[in-house]
Design an enzyme around this catalytic site. Structure first.
Site, PDB file in Angstrom:
ATOM      1  N   TRP A 306     -31.215  68.528  20.075  1.00 21.81           N
ATOM      2  CA  TRP A 306     -32.923  68.236  19.435  1.00 21.81           C
ATOM      3  C   TRP A 306     -32.593  68.272  18.181  1.00 21.81           C
ATOM      4  CZ3 TRP A 306     -35.703  71.419  16.391  1.00 21.81           C
ATOM      5  CH2 TRP A 306     -37.221  71.045  16.577  1.00 21.81           C
ATOM      6  N   HIS A 307     -32.470  69.150  17.516  1.00 23.75           N
ATOM      7  CA  HIS A 307     -31.896  68.573  15.608  1.00 23.75           C
ATOM      8  C   HIS A 307     -31.476  67.435  15.909  1.00 23.75           C
ATOM      9  CE1 HIS A 307     -32.324  73.346  16.276  1.00 23.75           C
ATOM     10  NE2 HIS A 307     -32.440  72.998  14.747  1.00 23.75           N
ATOM     11  N   GLY A 308     -30.740  66.356  15.973  1.00 24.94           N
ATOM     12  CA  GLY A 308     -30.312  65.459  15.564  1.00 24.94           C
ATOM     13  C   GLY A 308     -28.743  64.679  16.945  1.00 24.94           C
TER      14      GLY A 308
END
Length: 424
Positions: A306-308
């Protein structure tokens, strides 16, 4: 301008004024892409209205699933499409062309907040829904970009409250103080730390000490960047008489990874627990400790991604999932206690290692940094005791250590100021 106009105009126009302000704030990033958030708001509003008005449980569940799928696909299209295409090309030796779509600002946080909202609709927790309320819930500008992730009922109830209609000088003073603290964290601490941390991750010829200090600089930098943003969001919102949920609580004082995630980005931890961990656990039969640990690991793989769109973020999530599992095993099966100071240092070092993967450009760069940390690199053995650092960065490091480990946090200050007789 927004603050003064908000309290001057007629109360019935305030919702629309804040919605308009949020859109202008969002469009300032890229006006050509600003319709994307409008599209998301409109589609999710109509899906939510259908969800609320549907009585049949079977149909209700179908609409919920469609709503969640829409939001995940919408996020995935812009944020992860090229990541998946690149991996397919690598695995199948194909040559599919990358879409190169721009990633809309704030879409990750909006997606999680929206998923929580549609789940509340499904569970009949949302009663009085209108387009203006939903639009403001999504696009309220102080917390639009990076959270905290908020719940509809707790936010909108504050906007419609009678206490919200008038200027509250106490809230303004506290809000300005917290806003100022956030600016100091970002501009004077985080930005000065980045000067040195960038050198480490650019793989400049640094020795062991400089490499260690440089990784610490990034670990402090990411905290003061994010915590500073949250303080600014909290302070601005408070000036509008809106209280945002607690999102940080001195995370680097944590005595374990479990404790860390109860202090770091608290609203994200709450979302992961309620909307990913719990459903995964419900999917298992005959629950036991092993299955709960599997669910924990799955959750943090998702949280990492989700962070990247990078395998480095997946590794970051996996390391935190692994750390949580070890922490749970220790709590469950070990009968000895570790000194709190030692636990805090050990936890901080582990967090620092995980952030190396978070910040590095690729896995190769991360491994080079690890080699330098432990002296397995040519440059790391040169001028072992040299530490060449700009004075402003050195002062930022000293301030970081004092603030993170010795002082009370902004949450304590807000509570202290609320009780202050001077402000009363």
């Amino acid at each position: 301008v927004v603050f003064f106009t908000y309290f001057i105009i007629n109360i019935k126009f305030r919702f629309w004024f804040l919605i308009f302000s949020g859109f202008i704030f969002y469009a300032a990033w890229n006006i050509k892409l600003s319709p994307l958030i409008v599209f998301s708001i409109v589609i999710n509003y109509f899906l939510s209205k259908i969800l609320i008005e549907t009585i049949n449980k079977g149909k209700k569940k179908i609409i919920l699933i469609l709503s969640v799928i829409f939001n995940i696909v919408y996020l995935g299209l812009f944020k992860y499409a090229d990541f998946f295409i690149s991996n397919i090309n690598f695995l199948t030796n194909s040559n599919f062309e990358l879409l190169k779509l721009p990633f809309p600002l704030a879409l990750s946080f909006v997606t999680f907040q929206t998923i929580a909202f549609v789940c509340d609709c499904y569970e009949d927790n949302i009663k009085d829904l209108s387009f203006k309320k939903y639009a403001l819930f999504i696009i309220f500008f102080p917390q639009l970009i990076a959270g905290p992730i908020v719940r509809f009922n707790s936010m909108i109830s504050q906007f419609v409250s009678d206490s919200n209609s008038n200027i509250n000088f106490k809230n303004i003073i506290i809000g300005l103080i917290v806003l100022s603290i956030g600016i100091v964290k970002k501009v004077f601490i985080a930005d000065n730390l980045s000067i040195f941390s960038d050198r480490v991750f650019a793989l400049e010829n640094l020795n062991i000490i400089e490499t260690w200090v440089g990784t610490f600089c990034f670990t402090f930098q990411i905290y003061f960047d994010f915590s500073g943003y949250i303080d600014m969001a909290t302070g601005i919102a408070l000036m509008f008489n809106i209280v945002l949920p607690l999102n940080f609580n001195s995370p680097y004082k944590a005595t374990g990874i479990i404790d860390f995630w109860q202090r770091w980005h608290i609203t994200l931890t709450s979302f992961l627990t309620n909307y990913i961990y719990t459903p995964v656990m419900r999917s298992f039969k005959n629950l036991n400790f092993l299955k709960s640990m599997i669910a924990t690991f799955i959750v943090f793989l998702i949280a990492g991604l989700w962070h990247g769109p990078s395998w480095l973020f997946v590794i970051f999530g996996a390391l935190h999932g692994f750390g949580l599992i070890i922490n749970h095993i220790y709590r469950r099966y070990m009968n000895f206690n570790i000194n709190n100071y030692f636990s805090t240092i050990l936890t901080f070092l582990y967090i620092n290692f995980t952030f190396i993967f978070f910040r590095s450009e690729n896995i190769g760069d991360a491994l080079i940094i690890f080699k330098r940390l432990f002296g397995f690199d040519l440059f790391s053995s040169i001028n072992l005791f040299r530490l060449e650092m700009p004075l402003n960065t050195l002062l930022a490091v000293i301030a970081s250590i004092i603030i993170c480990f010795a002082l009370k946090n902004t949450n304590w200050l807000i509570e202290k100021l609320k009780l202050s007789k001077v402000l009363d």
